[in-house]
Design a protein around this motif. Structure first.
Motif, PDB file in Angstrom:
ATOM      1  N   VAL A 152      -0.901   2.779   9.187  1.00  0.00           N
ATOM      2  CA  VAL A 152      -1.591   3.040   7.924  1.00  0.00           C
ATOM      3  C   VAL A 152      -2.787   2.106   7.770  1.00  0.00           C
ATOM      4  N   GLY A 153      -2.591   0.825   8.066  1.00  0.00           N
ATOM      5  CA  GLY A 153      -3.655  -0.156   7.899  1.00  0.00           C
ATOM      6  C   GLY A 153      -4.859   0.118   8.786  1.00  0.00           C
ATOM      7  N   CYS A 183       0.952  -3.334   4.593  1.00  0.00           N
ATOM      8  CA  CYS A 183       1.268  -1.984   5.078  1.00  0.00           C
ATOM      9  C   CYS A 183       1.639  -2.096   6.552  1.00  0.00           C
ATOM     10  N   SER A 215     -12.584   3.545   6.154  1.00  0.00           N
ATOM     11  CA  SER A 215     -13.510   2.787   5.308  1.00  0.00           C
ATOM     12  C   SER A 215     -14.805   2.489   6.056  1.00  0.00           C
ATOM     13  N   ILE A 264      -8.041  -0.495  -2.642  1.00  0.00           N
ATOM     14  CA  ILE A 264      -8.035  -1.509  -1.586  1.00  0.00           C
ATOM     15  C   ILE A 264      -9.172  -2.513  -1.770  1.00  0.00           C
ATOM     16  N   GLU A 314      -2.732   1.723  -4.507  1.00  0.00           N
ATOM     17  CA  GLU A 314      -3.166   2.941  -3.815  1.00  0.00           C
ATOM     18  C   GLU A 314      -4.420   2.673  -2.986  1.00  0.00           C
ATOM     19  N   GLY A 315      -4.716   3.615  -2.092  1.00  0.00           N
ATOM     20  CA  GLY A 315      -5.838   3.453  -1.181  1.00  0.00           C
ATOM     21  C   GLY A 315      -7.176   3.280  -1.865  1.00  0.00           C
ATOM     22  N   ASP A 316      -7.353   3.919  -3.037  1.00  0.00           N
ATOM     23  CA  ASP A 316      -8.647   3.815  -3.710  1.00  0.00           C
ATOM     24  C   ASP A 316      -8.853   2.465  -4.386  1.00  0.00           C
ATOM     25  N   LEU A 324       0.847  -1.187   0.000  1.00  0.00           N
ATOM     26  CA  LEU A 324       0.000   0.000   0.000  1.00  0.00           C
ATOM     27  C   LEU A 324       0.888   1.244   0.000  1.00  0.00           C
ATOM     28  N   ALA A 365      -6.696   3.243   7.507  1.00  0.00           N
ATOM     29  CA  ALA A 365      -7.429   2.925   6.280  1.00  0.00           C
ATOM     30  C   ALA A 365      -8.703   2.147   6.589  1.00  0.00           C
TER      31      ALA A 365
END
Length: 335
Positions: free
Chosen positions: A230-231, A226, A238, A216, A212-214, A179, A234
């Motif tokens: 960060v995980g 990650c 979400s 996932i 990237e994040g978008d 990620l 994220a």
């Protein structure tokens, strides 16, 4: 078909709701799986006077680890707690098959490492769970066990995540991605770039580069790696977006007659969407890398969510997952 006689240890005091969620969920689980034995660890007052199925036993604990307690204090002073006693059961002469807790994540990892240890060459375990995607699900790690992780730890997370996906989903050479803030090789901090370089040269993995994040929840890769900071961010973002979207839809469907009619038409679709992406269905994450099956339930888990965590522990035990992962990861993890 009868269940195999697994034994699962339950921290009955962990989480925001504690016994209000863990006890009714355990009773329902015990009735669904009469040959699986549950042992509930907890405060004697919380466990007193309960009418329980014959496959649930109780063990009193002297203390409880709070959700905001420091892991070091829990490790030093709370080995008589419901969480610690449940974890210790995995290291008994005749060990329990799994442990489930909604409690303090840091304490669960620290005490888990104390009693169980980690895979060879692994410094710290990772929290790993299945996340829903457009095509089914992917696995993501770390989701909160390690706020920071060096390159070698991220590489080991990738190796363990890949092995987990192979064992559970029977996917040969699952795709693994890091990620990052972009997919270009020039993006990211030095740590991510170093991990990317090592993973790019690893022939044991089907490494797909950055994600990237978008993306996932796109299902483009099987495993997303990650650090825990960060995980966790994220995942929580979400969950927040999903709640907001559902709330906005429900509000729109109740604003006026047209909205209510539209809501009636859309109800089957919304029900299908909710079933696929409902957070409770994906409750329960494993501490990947511990020498024992430890399932972390969401701290805010209610009765239904905790039941899913118990089901995950049973499934992992039935597949002898930790033993198989230990064998597969032997000589693969790096120091």
């Amino acid at each position: 078909m009868l269940d195999k006689p697994f034994r699962i240890a339950v921290d009955a005091m962990g989480g925001d709701l504690g016994p209000r969620a863990t006890i009714p969920a355990s009773i329902e689980f015990a009735n669904l799986h009469p040959s699986v034995h549950l042992r509930l660890y907890g405060d004697p007052f919380a466990l007193a006077g309960l009418k329980l199925p014959s496959n649930i036993s109780l063990q009193e604990s002297s203390s409880v680890i709070s959700m905001d307690e420091s892991p070091s204090n829990a490790l030093r002073n709370k080995l008589d707690s419901s969480m610690a006693l449940a974890l210790a059961s995995l290291a008994e002469e005749v060990p329990f098959d799994a442990c489930v807790s909604s409690g303090n994540t840091g304490a669960l990892m620290a005490i888990g490492r104390h009693f169980l240890g980690t895979f060879q060459h692994l410094k710290r375990p990772a929290i790993c769970k299945a996340i829903p995607t457009i095509t089914g699900h992917s696995y993501m790690l770390d989701l909160g066990a390690n706020a920071t992780a060096d390159a070698s730890l991220l590489v080991n997370f990738a190796l363990m995540g890949s092995a987990l996906c192979e064992e559970i989903d029977e996917i040969r050479r699952p795709t693994v991605a890091l990620l990052n803030i972009g997919i270009e090789n020039s993006k990211g901090n030095n740590l991510i770039k170093e991990a990317h370089e090592i993973l790019s040269q690893n022939r044991q993995l089907n490494y797909a580069g950055f994600i990237e994040g978008d993306s996932i929840y796109s299902g483009d890769v099987n495993v997303i790696v990650c650090d825990g900071f960060v995980g966790n961010v994220a995942l929580k973002v979400s969950e927040g977006v999903a709640k907001m979207a559902l709330s906005q839809l429900q509000g729109a469907f109740h604003q006026n007659l047209y909205g209510r009619l539209l809501g009636q038409i859309a109800r089957p679709l919304l029900r299908k969407w909710h079933k696929q992406f409902e957070p409770a269905r994906y409750n329960g994450a494993c501490f990947l890398g511990l020498n024992g099956c430890v399932v972390k339930s969401h701290g805010a888990a209610d009765e239904r969510s905790f039941l899913y965590a118990l089901e995950l522990a049973r499934d992992m035990s039935a597949k002898r997952l930790i033993g198989r992962l230990t064998e597969q990861c032997a000589n693969q993890l790096i120091e």
